[in-house]
Scaffold this motif. Structure first.
Motif, PDB file in Angstrom:
ATOM      1  N   SER A   1       0.817  -1.214   0.000  1.00 28.36           N
ATOM      2  CA  SER A   1       0.000   0.000   0.000  1.00 28.36           C
ATOM      3  C   SER A   1       0.850   1.263   0.000  1.00 28.36           C
ATOM      4  CB  SER A   1      -0.935   0.000   1.221  1.00 28.36           C
ATOM      5  OG  SER A   1      -1.768  -1.136   1.210  1.00 28.36           O
ATOM      6  N   VAL A   2       1.981   1.211   0.704  1.00 31.65           N
ATOM      7  CA  VAL A   2       2.856   2.384   0.774  1.00 31.65           C
ATOM      8  C   VAL A   2       3.388   2.736  -0.602  1.00 31.65           C
ATOM      9  CG1 VAL A   2       4.981   3.323   1.743  1.00 31.65           C
ATOM     10  CG2 VAL A   2       3.489   1.890   3.166  1.00 31.65           C
ATOM     11  N   TYR A   3       3.850   1.726  -1.320  1.00 29.85           N
ATOM     12  CA  TYR A   3       4.377   1.949  -2.669  1.00 29.85           C
ATOM     13  C   TYR A   3       3.262   2.430  -3.608  1.00 29.85           C
ATOM     14  CZ  TYR A   3       6.393   0.909  -7.263  1.00 29.85           C
ATOM     15  OH  TYR A   3       6.826   0.990  -8.554  1.00 29.85           O
ATOM     16  N   PHE A   4       2.080   1.851  -3.443  1.00 29.01           N
ATOM     17  CA  PHE A   4       0.939   2.238  -4.272  1.00 29.01           C
ATOM     18  C   PHE A   4       0.598   3.720  -4.068  1.00 29.01           C
ATOM     19  CE2 PHE A   4      -3.661   2.805  -4.798  1.00 29.01           C
ATOM     20  CZ  PHE A   4      -3.837   2.353  -6.099  1.00 29.01           C
ATOM     21  N   CYS A   5       0.552   4.149  -2.822  1.00 28.99           N
ATOM     22  CA  CYS A   5       0.235   5.560  -2.534  1.00 28.99           C
ATOM     23  C   CYS A   5       1.290   6.492  -3.111  1.00 28.99           C
ATOM     24  CB  CYS A   5       0.116   5.771  -1.025  1.00 28.99           C
ATOM     25  SG  CYS A   5      -1.305   4.962  -0.273  1.00 28.99           S
ATOM     26  N   LYS A   6       2.531   6.081  -3.014  1.00 31.47           N
ATOM     27  CA  LYS A   6       3.617   6.900  -3.555  1.00 31.47           C
ATOM     28  C   LYS A   6       3.511   6.997  -5.074  1.00 31.47           C
ATOM     29  CE  LYS A   6       8.669   7.331  -3.574  1.00 31.47           C
ATOM     30  NZ  LYS A   6       9.946   6.720  -3.114  1.00 31.47           N
ATOM     31  N   MET A   7       3.109   5.880  -5.702  1.00 33.72           N
ATOM     32  CA  MET A   7       3.030   5.842  -7.159  1.00 33.72           C
ATOM     33  C   MET A   7       1.946   6.780  -7.689  1.00 33.72           C
ATOM     34  SD  MET A   7       2.231   2.597  -9.660  1.00 33.72           S
ATOM     35  CE  MET A   7       0.470   2.610  -9.325  1.00 33.72           C
ATOM     36  N   ILE A   8       0.767   6.794  -7.048  1.00 36.19           N
ATOM     37  CA  ILE A   8      -0.335   7.605  -7.566  1.00 36.19           C
ATOM     38  C   ILE A   8      -0.414   8.974  -6.898  1.00 36.19           C
ATOM     39  CG2 ILE A   8      -1.650   5.535  -8.136  1.00 36.19           C
ATOM     40  CD1 ILE A   8      -3.473   6.143  -5.793  1.00 36.19           C
ATOM     41  N   GLY A   9       0.420   9.189  -5.857  1.00 34.68           N
ATOM     42  CA  GLY A   9       0.525  10.517  -5.268  1.00 34.68           C
ATOM     43  C   GLY A   9      -0.531  10.867  -4.250  1.00 34.68           C
ATOM     44  N   ILE A  10      -0.853   9.948  -3.324  1.00 34.40           N
ATOM     45  CA  ILE A  10      -1.801  10.250  -2.250  1.00 34.40           C
ATOM     46  C   ILE A  10      -1.208   9.825  -0.912  1.00 34.40           C
ATOM     47  CG2 ILE A  10      -3.821   9.980  -3.758  1.00 34.40           C
ATOM     48  CD1 ILE A  10      -4.308   7.252  -2.446  1.00 34.40           C
ATOM     49  N   GLU A  11      -1.795  10.320   0.181  1.00 33.42           N
ATOM     50  CA  GLU A  11      -1.359   9.947   1.518  1.00 33.42           C
ATOM     51  C   GLU A  11      -1.999   8.619   1.924  1.00 33.42           C
ATOM     52  OE1 GLU A  11       0.848  11.544   3.281  1.00 33.42           O
ATOM     53  OE2 GLU A  11       1.067  13.176   1.819  1.00 33.42           O
ATOM     54  N   MET A  12      -1.363   7.931   2.871  1.00 32.18           N
ATOM     55  CA  MET A  12      -1.863   6.644   3.335  1.00 32.18           C
ATOM     56  C   MET A  12      -3.243   6.800   3.979  1.00 32.18           C
ATOM     57  SD  MET A  12      -0.963   3.532   3.230  1.00 32.18           S
ATOM     58  CE  MET A  12      -1.733   2.011   3.836  1.00 32.18           C
ATOM     59  N   SER A  13      -3.450   7.882   4.692  1.00 25.75           N
ATOM     60  CA  SER A  13      -4.757   8.113   5.314  1.00 25.75           C
ATOM     61  C   SER A  13      -5.845   8.262   4.253  1.00 25.75           C
ATOM     62  CB  SER A  13      -4.707   9.363   6.196  1.00 25.75           C
ATOM     63  OG  SER A  13      -4.326  10.505   5.426  1.00 25.75           O
ATOM     64  N   ASP A  14      -5.482   8.904   3.152  1.00 25.02           N
ATOM     65  CA  ASP A  14      -6.423   9.061   2.046  1.00 25.02           C
ATOM     66  C   ASP A  14      -6.739   7.704   1.425  1.00 25.02           C
ATOM     67  OD1 ASP A  14      -8.074  10.324   0.295  1.00 25.02           O
ATOM     68  OD2 ASP A  14      -6.504  11.092  -1.011  1.00 25.02           O
ATOM     69  N   PHE A  15      -5.719   6.871   1.292  1.00 22.61           N
ATOM     70  CA  PHE A  15      -5.914   5.518   0.753  1.00 22.61           C
ATOM     71  C   PHE A  15      -6.892   4.730   1.623  1.00 22.61           C
ATOM     72  CE2 PHE A  15      -4.802   1.020   1.023  1.00 22.61           C
ATOM     73  CZ  PHE A  15      -4.858   0.626  -0.305  1.00 22.61           C
ATOM     74  N   THR A  16      -6.691   4.779   2.925  1.00 21.97           N
ATOM     75  CA  THR A  16      -7.558   4.046   3.856  1.00 21.97           C
ATOM     76  C   THR A  16      -9.002   4.539   3.765  1.00 21.97           C
ATOM     77  OG1 THR A  16      -5.681   3.774   5.366  1.00 21.97           O
ATOM     78  CG2 THR A  16      -7.898   3.424   6.266  1.00 21.97           C
ATOM     79  N   GLU A  17      -9.176   5.838   3.669  1.00 23.99           N
ATOM     80  CA  GLU A  17     -10.523   6.414   3.595  1.00 23.99           C
ATOM     81  C   GLU A  17     -11.232   6.006   2.303  1.00 23.99           C
ATOM     82  OE1 GLU A  17     -12.572  10.856   3.336  1.00 23.99           O
ATOM     83  OE2 GLU A  17     -10.544  10.644   4.157  1.00 23.99           O
ATOM     84  N   ARG A  18     -10.496   6.018   1.200  1.00 24.15           N
ATOM     85  CA  ARG A  18     -11.096   5.661  -0.083  1.00 24.15           C
ATOM     86  C   ARG A  18     -11.442   4.175  -0.137  1.00 24.15           C
ATOM     87  NH1 ARG A  18      -8.462   9.333  -4.861  1.00 24.15           N
ATOM     88  NH2 ARG A  18      -8.033  11.193  -3.626  1.00 24.15           N
ATOM     89  N   MET A  19     -10.590   3.350   0.418  1.00 25.65           N
ATOM     90  CA  MET A  19     -10.866   1.912   0.421  1.00 25.65           C
ATOM     91  C   MET A  19     -12.086   1.601   1.287  1.00 25.65           C
ATOM     92  SD  MET A  19      -8.969   0.230  -1.625  1.00 25.65           S
ATOM     93  CE  MET A  19      -9.372  -1.407  -1.014  1.00 25.65           C
ATOM     94  N   GLU A  20     -12.217   2.286   2.400  1.00 25.46           N
ATOM     95  CA  GLU A  20     -13.360   2.056   3.273  1.00 25.46           C
ATOM     96  C   GLU A  20     -14.659   2.468   2.566  1.00 25.46           C
ATOM     97  OE1 GLU A  20     -15.503   0.781   6.426  1.00 25.46           O
ATOM     98  OE2 GLU A  20     -13.359   0.481   6.041  1.00 25.46           O
TER      99      GLU A  20
END
Length: 630
Positions: A87-106
């Motif tokens: 997930s960390v690499y994924f967020c870095k690749m598309i340019g978002i924060e980890m908290s944003d990733f968690t919120e979108r997945m939820e």
């Protein structure tokens, strides 16, 4: 073999038979009666990709493109498959924060664990190209292509409208839409949504264990093709629209211009204006919030939604109605009696034509009194109710007090007071002409929208009828048009009475003592009427006109908020609009002067002291006092 061994063998055989039957039943349940496992398997092996159709294009009356589409990409996710990933690499690749990733997945899981939904929308071609080859490393994620609206010219935002993402209400009301889809929210994008959106298709693709597409399923046997939306060919003249928006660039108000012979809207400007591209893409939310907070209300479509007192332009409709009813004749004259209602200094009007030219308030006070108090009943209250009912019927035929069915949304109908209105306000048999006389000069309880003002100019230009104002000429490949827009609406007033009004409007612009001289354009005969509408703050500047006088090509209404007399600001602006449309060019110095000027009173408004009319009203009267100037 002993019975003991026989019994054991039978028992073992029975156990195998029972187990076998259980397996058969279970397999039948899984394969025949329950599709759950089948669907899960298909979700992992197949992917249904929505094929979004190209939204219809929009053109102006000369074939110039106003709105087209540009390809963008949405990053989709199937939460059930999105596991065991960096997930960390994924967020870095598309340019978002980890908290944003968690919120979108939820959010995606709440929608559905097994169905795809948008994880990130409207990704540019550049961003997509940068990491598309690495996307296979992240199971459950894939790209869906769609189109984004692009407005080729920064004009006509209130006409064209904008699209926005569907909400819960949209999803409940229309099963066509899915979460993440876009729908027209205003303007033509909303009015013609079903035509513009087209029909979605679907492509069934096979994917491998790495969630990469490996080909079409069964050679596309289950695919459906998207059908592109219908194109719209509008009546708007984009050059005229752009010019009018520059004229109103630092003002508050609106301009509406219509072709009288067809009802085609040539330009519709609500100022302040804004670039429609501001409400496109990922910046739309922020820009919309900024526009919504602007004290000048740029999102408010003044041309269709603002209810204004029409002021003295309303006298044209009053004159035609009074002539038709026989309350006055073309040669009727009245004294300019300022004890009845305030007025500016001018000779008393000896005819309707002269009264329109001088915009004499007492003249229309007396003529309106004859319309309202026709002497049908001895009881003054009953007689006034009868007269007002007749007057209302004629005002409705002018298109006042009702919604003109233009092909744009959220159109106001204004207000023409009827007997029920005054009965609720004052009580039955408690009001008469003396209570409502401010209506005679376009004040009081009378309110119109600028579209109705331009339509009034069309009616006089046509000498008694109008076509429904509309913005789309035809649509689709078959050049279909709405025939209802080309049905004549008659006012029931003889054309000879509109000839009288037209001559009076001519004298407003060219006659000695006329109030609209600044509307003059060399080589074009313009018939117009000024208005100065009283309100909170400085008066509004109003002007309607049509040109040329014979065989008119354009009818115009201009409303400049809190700018003062109609002849000072609205009239010269309307003259420039006529000049631009008929000649194709304007006097540069004149155009520059009115583009740069900003006569509007600053916001927030403060009350401005105004001269009161000399005639006193009863205490029960709530109508606005009549203005002391034209």
């Amino acid at each position: 073999m002993s019975n003991q061994f026989k019994n054991r063998a039978f028992t073992i055989q029975l156990i195998f038979m029972i187990v076998g039957v259980l397996f058969i039943i279970r397999l039948a349940v899984l394969q025949i009666f329950n599709n759950d496992y089948k669907e899960r398997a298909e979700r992992q092996a197949l992917r249904n990709i929505t094929q979004y159709p190209a939204r219809g294009l929009i053109y102006d009356r000369n074939g110039d493109l106003l709105v087209h589409n540009e390809a963008v990409y949405d990053l989709m996710v199937i939460p059930k498959l999105a596991k065991d990933m960096d997930s960390v690499y994924f967020c870095k690749m598309i340019g978002i924060e980890m908290s944003d990733f968690t919120e979108r997945m939820e959010k995606a899981r709440k929608y559905s664990r097994f169905t795809s939904s948008i994880f990130m929308k409207q990704i540019s071609m550049q961003d997509y190209a940068r990491w598309q080859n690495r996307l296979y490393k992240f199971p459950g994620f894939y790209i869906s292509q769609r189109s984004l609206r692009v407005y080729d010219k920064p004009i006509a935002a209130h006409v064209l409208g904008y699209v926005g993402e569907v909400n819960e209400k949209d999803l409940e009301e229309n099963q066509y839409y899915q979460r993440g889809d876009y729908i027209g929210r205003s303007g033509l994008e909303l009015s013609y949504e079903e035509m513009l959106r087209g029909v979605k298709g679907c492509k069934v693709m096979q994917v491998d264990v790495h969630n990469r597409q490996i080909g079409s399923y069964q050679n596309g046997a289950f695919d459906s093709i998207a059908t592109e939306g219908a194109n719209l060919y509008t009546t708007i003249d984009s050059e005229l629209q752009a010019f009018c928006e520059r004229l109103m660039g630092n003002k508050r108000g609106c301009i509406v211009a219509i072709e009288p012979a067809t009802g085609e809207v040539l330009t519709l400007v609500s100022a302040p204006c804004y670039d429609p591209n501001m409400l496109v893409g990922r910046v739309r939310g922020e820009n919309y919030a900024n526009l919504a907070k602007d004290i000048r209300k740029p999102l408010f479509n003044r041309a269709l939604q603002a209810k204004y007192p029409p002021g003295s332009i309303f006298k044209v409709a009053q004159a035609a109605t009074a002539l038709q009813l026989g309350a006055i004749s073309p040669g009727t004259g009245f004294m300019c009696d300022k004890s009845k209602v305030g007025c500016h200094n001018h000779p008393s009007a000896g005819s309707v034509q002269s009264a329109i030219m001088h915009s004499c308030n007492p003249y229309f006070y007396f003529s309106y009194r004859r319309v309202i108090q026709q002497g049908k009943y001895k009881n003054i209250y009953k007689d006034s109710q009868y007269g007002l009912t007749v007057w209302d019927q004629y005002m409705s035929r002018f298109g006042f007090g009702k919604r003109l069915p233009i092909d744009l949304p959220n159109v106001n109908k204004g207000n023409i007071p009827d007997t029920a209105f005054y009965n609720r306000w004052y009580g039955e048999n408690k009001w008469a002409f003396g209570t409502i006389y401010s209506n005679s000069i376009g004040q009081g309880e009378v309110e119109v929208i600028p579209l109705q003002m331009a339509n009034l100019a069309c009616i006089v230009a046509n000498r008694g009828y109008y076509f429904t104002p509309h913005v789309v000429r035809y649509y689709g490949k078959d050049s279909t048009r709405n025939e209802e827009f080309y049905t004549r609406h008659e006012t029931g007033i003889e054309s000879r009475y509109f000839d009288v009004c037209a001559r009076g409007m001519h004298d407003v612009v060219y006659g000695e003592g006329g109030t609209g001289h600044k509307a003059q354009v060399p080589g074009i005969t313009i018939c117009g009427k000024t208005g100065t509408a009283q309100n909170y703050g400085i008066d509004h500047s109003v002007f309607i006109c049509f040109a040329p006088m014979d065989n008119p090509k354009i009818a115009v209404a201009v409303y400049v908020e809190n700018a003062g007399p109609g002849g000072t600001w609205a009239a010269p602006i309307a003259g420039l609009v006529v000049e631009k449309y008929i000649k194709g060019e304007v006097r540069a110095e004149q155009a520059r002067l009115y583009q740069q000027s900003n006569p509007c009173q600053r916001l927030p408004l403060t009350r401005v002291s105004k001269k009161k009319p000399t005639k006193k009203k009863t205490k029960t009267t709530a109508a606005a006092p009549a203005p002391a100037t034209e």
